[in-house]
Design a protein around this motif. Sequence first.
Motif, PDB file in Angstrom:
ATOM      1  N   GLY A  73       0.824  -1.210   0.000  1.00 26.06           N
ATOM      2  CA  GLY A  73       0.000   0.000   0.000  1.00 26.06           C
ATOM      3  C   GLY A  73       0.856   1.256   0.000  1.00 26.06           C
ATOM      4  N   VAL A  74       0.198   2.389   0.147  1.00 29.12           N
ATOM      5  CA  VAL A  74       0.888   3.675   0.093  1.00 29.12           C
ATOM      6  C   VAL A  74       1.690   3.890   1.366  1.00 29.12           C
ATOM      7  CG1 VAL A  74       0.592   6.169  -0.077  1.00 29.12           C
ATOM      8  CG2 VAL A  74      -0.898   4.638  -1.385  1.00 29.12           C
ATOM      9  N   VAL A  75       2.963   4.237   1.187  1.00 32.56           N
ATOM     10  CA  VAL A  75       3.843   4.563   2.304  1.00 32.56           C
ATOM     11  C   VAL A  75       4.461   5.924   2.018  1.00 32.56           C
ATOM     12  CG1 VAL A  75       5.868   3.902   3.635  1.00 32.56           C
ATOM     13  CG2 VAL A  75       4.340   2.127   2.738  1.00 32.56           C
ATOM     14  N   SER A 120      10.490   6.938   3.024  1.00 31.23           N
ATOM     15  CA  SER A 120       9.446   6.021   2.564  1.00 31.23           C
ATOM     16  C   SER A 120      10.034   4.754   1.949  1.00 31.23           C
ATOM     17  CB  SER A 120       8.548   6.726   1.544  1.00 31.23           C
ATOM     18  OG  SER A 120       9.301   7.193   0.438  1.00 31.23           O
ATOM     19  N   ILE A 121      11.218   4.836   1.318  1.00 31.57           N
ATOM     20  CA  ILE A 121      11.810   3.651   0.695  1.00 31.57           C
ATOM     21  C   ILE A 121      12.131   2.600   1.753  1.00 31.57           C
ATOM     22  CG2 ILE A 121      13.781   2.785  -0.610  1.00 31.57           C
ATOM     23  CD1 ILE A 121      13.904   5.431  -2.064  1.00 31.57           C
ATOM     24  N   GLU A 122      12.749   3.031   2.866  1.00 28.61           N
ATOM     25  CA  GLU A 122      13.083   2.096   3.938  1.00 28.61           C
ATOM     26  C   GLU A 122      11.814   1.589   4.631  1.00 28.61           C
ATOM     27  OE1 GLU A 122      14.472   4.978   3.458  1.00 28.61           O
ATOM     28  OE2 GLU A 122      16.611   4.604   3.134  1.00 28.61           O
ATOM     29  N   LYS A 123      10.835   2.478   4.836  1.00 31.30           N
ATOM     30  CA  LYS A 123       9.586   2.060   5.482  1.00 31.30           C
ATOM     31  C   LYS A 123       8.835   1.044   4.628  1.00 31.30           C
ATOM     32  CE  LYS A 123       8.566   6.244   8.198  1.00 31.30           C
ATOM     33  NZ  LYS A 123       7.608   7.397   8.353  1.00 31.30           N
ATOM     34  N   ARG A 124       8.820   1.285   3.319  1.00 35.11           N
ATOM     35  CA  ARG A 124       8.113   0.367   2.431  1.00 35.11           C
ATOM     36  C   ARG A 124       8.769  -1.009   2.462  1.00 35.11           C
ATOM     37  NH1 ARG A 124       7.996   3.292  -2.054  1.00 35.11           N
ATOM     38  NH2 ARG A 124       9.918   2.436  -2.922  1.00 35.11           N
ATOM     39  N   PHE A 125      10.101  -1.041   2.430  1.00 37.87           N
ATOM     40  CA  PHE A 125      10.792  -2.324   2.470  1.00 37.87           C
ATOM     41  C   PHE A 125      10.479  -3.056   3.774  1.00 37.87           C
ATOM     42  CE2 PHE A 125      14.225  -5.269   3.194  1.00 37.87           C
ATOM     43  CZ  PHE A 125      14.485  -5.799   1.938  1.00 37.87           C
ATOM     44  N   GLU A 131       8.673  -6.627   4.154  1.00 39.03           N
ATOM     45  CA  GLU A 131       9.343  -7.685   4.910  1.00 39.03           C
ATOM     46  C   GLU A 131       8.412  -8.267   5.966  1.00 39.03           C
ATOM     47  OE1 GLU A 131      13.802  -8.205   6.781  1.00 39.03           O
ATOM     48  OE2 GLU A 131      12.732  -6.317   7.148  1.00 39.03           O
ATOM     49  N   ALA A 132       7.728  -7.391   6.695  1.00 34.82           N
ATOM     50  CA  ALA A 132       6.817  -7.855   7.743  1.00 34.82           C
ATOM     51  C   ALA A 132       5.646  -8.643   7.155  1.00 34.82           C
ATOM     52  CB  ALA A 132       6.300  -6.655   8.541  1.00 34.82           C
ATOM     53  N   LEU A 133       5.098  -8.176   6.038  1.00 32.64           N
ATOM     54  CA  LEU A 133       3.990  -8.887   5.413  1.00 32.64           C
ATOM     55  C   LEU A 133       4.431 -10.255   4.906  1.00 32.64           C
ATOM     56  CD1 LEU A 133       2.320  -5.973   3.384  1.00 32.64           C
ATOM     57  CD2 LEU A 133       1.336  -7.178   5.351  1.00 32.64           C
ATOM     58  N   THR A 134       5.633 -10.328   4.336  1.00 33.54           N
ATOM     59  CA  THR A 134       6.114 -11.596   3.790  1.00 33.54           C
ATOM     60  C   THR A 134       6.329 -12.625   4.893  1.00 33.54           C
ATOM     61  OG1 THR A 134       7.183 -10.387   1.985  1.00 33.54           O
ATOM     62  CG2 THR A 134       7.873 -12.652   2.324  1.00 33.54           C
ATOM     63  N   ARG A 135       6.719 -12.176   6.072  1.00 29.77           N
ATOM     64  CA  ARG A 135       6.918 -13.110   7.181  1.00 29.77           C
ATOM     65  C   ARG A 135       5.626 -13.853   7.528  1.00 29.77           C
ATOM     66  NH1 ARG A 135      11.680 -12.841   9.794  1.00 29.77           N
ATOM     67  NH2 ARG A 135      13.023 -11.039   9.385  1.00 29.77           N
ATOM     68  N   THR A 136       4.494 -13.227   7.297  1.00 27.71           N
ATOM     69  CA  THR A 136       3.215 -13.876   7.625  1.00 27.71           C
ATOM     70  C   THR A 136       2.890 -15.026   6.675  1.00 27.71           C
ATOM     71  OG1 THR A 136       1.888 -12.394   6.206  1.00 27.71           O
ATOM     72  CG2 THR A 136       2.346 -11.658   8.454  1.00 27.71           C
ATOM     73  N   LEU A 137       3.675 -15.181   5.613  1.00 28.54           N
ATOM     74  CA  LEU A 137       3.421 -16.237   4.632  1.00 28.54           C
ATOM     75  C   LEU A 137       4.152 -17.532   4.970  1.00 28.54           C
ATOM     76  CD1 LEU A 137       3.758 -14.046   1.398  1.00 28.54           C
ATOM     77  CD2 LEU A 137       1.636 -14.933   2.400  1.00 28.54           C
TER      78      LEU A 137
END
Length: 524
Positions: free
Chosen positions: A227-229, A234-239, A243-249
């Motif tokens: 989503g929008v960051v 913002s580049i570091e926050k988006r990454f 990263e956090a979302l991918t961990r949930t997979l």
Amino acid sequence: MNRPERRLASPWRRGILAVAAGALPVFAFPAPSLWWFAYVALVPWILLVRAAPTAKRAAYDGWLGGLGFMLAVHHWLLPSLHVFTVVIAALLGVLWAPWGWLVRRLLGGTPSPGQVAAALVVLPSGWLMVELVRSWQGLGGPWGLLGSSQWQVGPALRLASVGGVWLLSFLVVTVNVAVAVLVSVRGARIPAVAGLVATAAATSAAWAWSPRPDADGAVRIAVVQPGVVNGLDSIEKRFAREEALTRTLAGQDLDLVVWGESSVGFDLADRPDLANRIAALSRLTDADILVNVDARRSDRPGIYKSSVLVGPQGPTGDRYDKMRLVPFGEYVPARSVLGWATSVGKAAGEDRRQGTEQVVMNVGHGLRVGPMVCFESAFPDMSRHLAQDGAEVLLAQSSTSSFQHSWAPEQHASLAALRAAETGRSMVHATLTGVSAVYGPSGERVGSWLGTDASTTMVYEVPLARGVTPYVRFGDWPVHAALLVLAALCATEGTRAVRLRRLAPPPHVPLARTAHESPARPGH
């Protein structure tokens, strides 16, 4: 002169009506998605042009209608390019001037049944030539092709597997021409009805006899949409969010994880720490991760947008550099002349560099995928070539962060349905921000969309298919057929002009008097 004719006598009033009539088809595209409206949306424009008092005025009406059409389907660019959007629309609208001339030539006045029959083939062919020319990357690419409005219609998607989006555009224009004749030319309704019957028959034949993709299992692909960051970092926050979302997979038995366009803002060769973090995610999820790097490369000059595959040990070496860039968004054409566009809008301050070839990647579990970036999913030839090269799943990494509250995200996502139907290969449209969607080999929707307000992950059971569609096998044959139709028209018109010139009586030239001749005088 009756009242409607008096109203149309004003060039200004007529011009405004032409612009408005040309803009009407926009309602057939997402977000309104009134797909059925496409079959009558051109009728007002055709009726206006056929009633033009002169051929020159018909060409003007064609140009102004084209301006209205291009401005309507690209209206979401106005916040970024401002007045330059209108300038581009006016320049591209010129492509419809010959089409306007053809409309009046074939349907003006009281056309004969033969002229109507010719119009049902020639006018769709002329429209296809306009779409072909404006589909060139340098002119903005194939955004808003009329046939793409049929992305959610099952029979239309079957036709796309036969002749691509080009065949859909041809048939949609044919129906519009037939309807225009039915409502305006009483004596030529038989060929108009015949055209509608032929269109229905072609659609039914494709539905019944065109080969269907053979199902061959499924793979599990996860889409990560942060989503929008916003913010200075913002580049570091988006990454970090990705990263956090991918961990949930973790533990979901995945075959591939896909991040959106510009999901990584640093070259991974320069930032081994980021490459190691992505590799750790790959080990955690037991799946390769396809990221998209938008950064200056360390091994060659310039900024590239690249799909990069990362496995458990780091980048695998599979990399695709985006080949077709967005004019003004990613580069400024003829920057020495048009560089001022950067001062009136959000045009690219520095041109991105282009890749040189498409790539099919082998991901960790033996799956072959064909990546595309952003509006490359609008180009039918790119997905077709990937299918020919053995891609089992098509992927598009996208971001519409500048156009979140417009019709652009949904229209962009809908294009994946057409590419899937054309190739007989499932397609995943994964966005950084925007609308993420997945479609099966026949263009059918798989799972649900992730909307513009989503910041989450979604795992899709993506069906695989075998076999080759007629479109992949034979290519853009509707375009070639349209070229032959127009070539035949030019030959016919040329022969007719030569015949009329030969049959015309020679001009009368009075005999000149010689010097020794003098007028007769009375009495002599």
